[in-house]
Design an enzyme around this catalytic site. Sequence first.
Site, PDB file in Angstrom:
ATOM      1  N   CYS A  37     -14.944  -3.422   0.463  1.00  0.00           N
ATOM      2  CA  CYS A  37     -13.546  -3.749   0.755  1.00  0.00           C
ATOM      3  C   CYS A  37     -13.096  -4.912  -0.119  1.00  0.00           C
ATOM      4  O   CYS A  37     -13.882  -5.485  -0.875  1.00  0.00           O
ATOM      5  CB  CYS A  37     -13.382  -4.093   2.238  1.00  0.00           C
ATOM      6  SG  CYS A  37     -14.204  -5.627   2.714  1.00  0.00           S
ATOM      7  N   ARG A  52      -1.566   6.749   9.634  1.00  0.00           N
ATOM      8  CA  ARG A  52      -1.572   6.195   8.286  1.00  0.00           C
ATOM      9  C   ARG A  52      -1.821   7.276   7.239  1.00  0.00           C
ATOM     10  O   ARG A  52      -1.860   8.456   7.542  1.00  0.00           O
ATOM     11  CB  ARG A  52      -2.615   5.079   8.202  1.00  0.00           C
ATOM     12  CG  ARG A  52      -2.275   3.907   9.140  1.00  0.00           C
ATOM     13  CD  ARG A  52      -3.142   2.713   8.873  1.00  0.00           C
ATOM     14  NE  ARG A  52      -2.759   1.553   9.681  1.00  0.00           N
ATOM     15  CZ  ARG A  52      -3.314   0.350   9.562  1.00  0.00           C
ATOM     16  NH1 ARG A  52      -4.275   0.159   8.682  1.00  0.00           N
ATOM     17  NH2 ARG A  52      -2.914  -0.648  10.318  1.00  0.00           N
ATOM     18  N   CYS A 100     -15.927  -8.118   6.798  1.00  0.00           N
ATOM     19  CA  CYS A 100     -15.794  -8.396   8.227  1.00  0.00           C
ATOM     20  C   CYS A 100     -16.126  -7.130   9.001  1.00  0.00           C
ATOM     21  O   CYS A 100     -16.265  -6.050   8.413  1.00  0.00           O
ATOM     22  CB  CYS A 100     -14.377  -8.893   8.555  1.00  0.00           C
ATOM     23  SG  CYS A 100     -13.153  -7.565   8.674  1.00  0.00           S
ATOM     24  N   ARG A 136       0.847  -1.196   0.000  1.00  0.00           N
ATOM     25  CA  ARG A 136       0.000   0.000   0.000  1.00  0.00           C
ATOM     26  C   ARG A 136       0.882   1.246   0.000  1.00  0.00           C
ATOM     27  O   ARG A 136       1.863   1.325   0.734  1.00  0.00           O
ATOM     28  CB  ARG A 136      -0.899  -0.004   1.242  1.00  0.00           C
ATOM     29  CG  ARG A 136      -1.839   1.173   1.371  1.00  0.00           C
ATOM     30  CD  ARG A 136      -2.612   1.084   2.683  1.00  0.00           C
ATOM     31  NE  ARG A 136      -3.424  -0.117   2.728  1.00  0.00           N
ATOM     32  CZ  ARG A 136      -3.799  -0.709   3.867  1.00  0.00           C
ATOM     33  NH1 ARG A 136      -3.411  -0.232   5.030  1.00  0.00           N
ATOM     34  NH2 ARG A 136      -4.554  -1.785   3.829  1.00  0.00           N
ATOM     35  N   LYS A 190      -3.599   1.389  15.066  1.00  0.00           N
ATOM     36  CA  LYS A 190      -3.571   2.300  13.931  1.00  0.00           C
ATOM     37  C   LYS A 190      -4.252   3.620  14.274  1.00  0.00           C
ATOM     38  O   LYS A 190      -5.118   3.695  15.148  1.00  0.00           O
ATOM     39  CB  LYS A 190      -4.242   1.658  12.717  1.00  0.00           C
ATOM     40  CG  LYS A 190      -5.691   1.242  12.937  1.00  0.00           C
ATOM     41  CD  LYS A 190      -6.192   0.443  11.753  1.00  0.00           C
ATOM     42  CE  LYS A 190      -7.587  -0.109  12.012  1.00  0.00           C
ATOM     43  NZ  LYS A 190      -8.063  -0.963  10.904  1.00  0.00           N
TER      44      LYS A 190
END
Length: 561
Positions: free
Chosen positions: A430, A146, A475, A77, A209
């Site tokens: 996703c 991030r 999920c 990523r 995160k």
Amino acid sequence: MTTTVWSPLSDVERIKSASRHLRGTLEQSLSDAYTGALRPDDTQLIKFHGSYQQDDRESRNERELQKLEPDYSFMIRTRTPGGVVSPAQWLALDGIAQRFANGSLRLTTRQAFQVHGVIKRDLKPTLQAINHALIDTLAACGDVNRNLLIASNVEQSEIHADVYAQAVTLGEHLLPRSRAYYELWLDQECVVGEPESEPIYGATYLPRKFKIGFAVPPSNDVDLFSQDLGFAAVVEHGALVGYNVSAGGGLGTTHGDARTYPRLGDTLGFIPCAALIAVGEAVLTTQRDHGNRSDRKLSRLKYTVDRMGLPAFKAEVETRAGLTFAPARNLSWLHQGDRFGWIEANDGRASLGLRIQAGRIADREGATHLSGLRAIASIHQGDFRLTPNQNLIIAGITPATRDAISTLVRTHGLNVHEQLTPVRLNSLACVAFPTCPLAMAEAERYLPAFGARVEELLQQHGLGGADIGVRISGCPNGCSRPFLAEIGLIGKALGRYNLHLGGDRLGLRLNRLYRENIDEAEIMTTLSRLFESYGQARVGVEGFGDYVLRTEFQRNLGEAA
């Protein structure tokens, strides 16, 4: 300033503490040619370098029968604040996808690129190629700040440029200082005898995160209040004067664990632009020192805010930043999604918004999107902007290239926005199967079929063209932000989902669990009933999420009372 002491520490805290500032044994893992995987501890550390170890879950059983290890590969990523890249960088990433990955690019809900299917021996060459394009992957994953979400508007180009520049400065300030990334992947020499430290993160980085978003009202395309830390631009007399600050948002949960929940951020107040870095660092270090390091399910900032209490959290941030928040300015939120088609600018240039379903750019029969964008990048003189909704803006198109770009868009089937209904235009999903290790159900691969079924139902009930936000997550981690959707599907098992309803179209309200662990037939039966009543009993221009909240949840609450 205090620090909360946690005991026992989670295993990931042990890994970080022993990692020598994110090095671990990655060098040894990468040189081990007998397996396509990394050592277990290194699978955690490589996240900080922008990569996840994955495997093809659909081939696991067959490979086990053949006494083979799983078909391991890596997702990489990028760190691309605001999703802005030049045509040259686009072409470089396209080439990387062709040479090292599975031949597709994926645009994420955090305005980053992902490439999938990179095998271990190609990890280093791939990361070097990305860096050669003046892009990196440092801190794109892991327990750090991030990739920054930044409003992707092109209508207020000067304001966007100011917000973008300030956001990038904050992102650079919050990068890890470890040299591990540069030594492992870019062959830079270790500086012998020079002590290494992380002045912002400390030796064990953050408990989990951390995500920051910048919005430019009236658009909430970044879903600002789902972010750990949000900055809403305040514009007065055509100039950026500061930000309303929010903190404590986060959407991930765990099935069956009532201690976990989605949460929208609370507004702390207003700050001038000059205080941006101080406040950003203060919120991050408050989480560093008070976030839960025992149970990673409860380690996000939202739980820290609730455990400390909002007044105490706000006071701690003010002390660390050396300021007092001013009262928040009044802001209006009018829309959440992206604009598609041509958008004219005052400088004679234009931008073109393209729909990229689930963010996947690939060449398919009748829709050679990857090739088309490659051809566009070879003549485009502006930039490309990834949106937080997995779409793409070709920005700053000159009059000299407009006709050629328009022709390429049509030739390669990139003009899907001209045929799709709002449901299909505004849906998110996703990655899920086959590579995401957390996936419990399909998402990206299910989105086209699910969107078509929803469209059929809407047509049946006289609601064709209704603008209803749909999001699917494989999920409860919620990467597609399903807890903010009017219709949210959250994977429970293969072919089964929790159905969440009642979000709004501005990203300002969480939806609620309506039906649990149901299959497609039950989902469609439920939606058909609700669409029928919505078509008959909605009030004026009432949105579907507002209607469900009024007629289903509030009625049920009244009956329960």
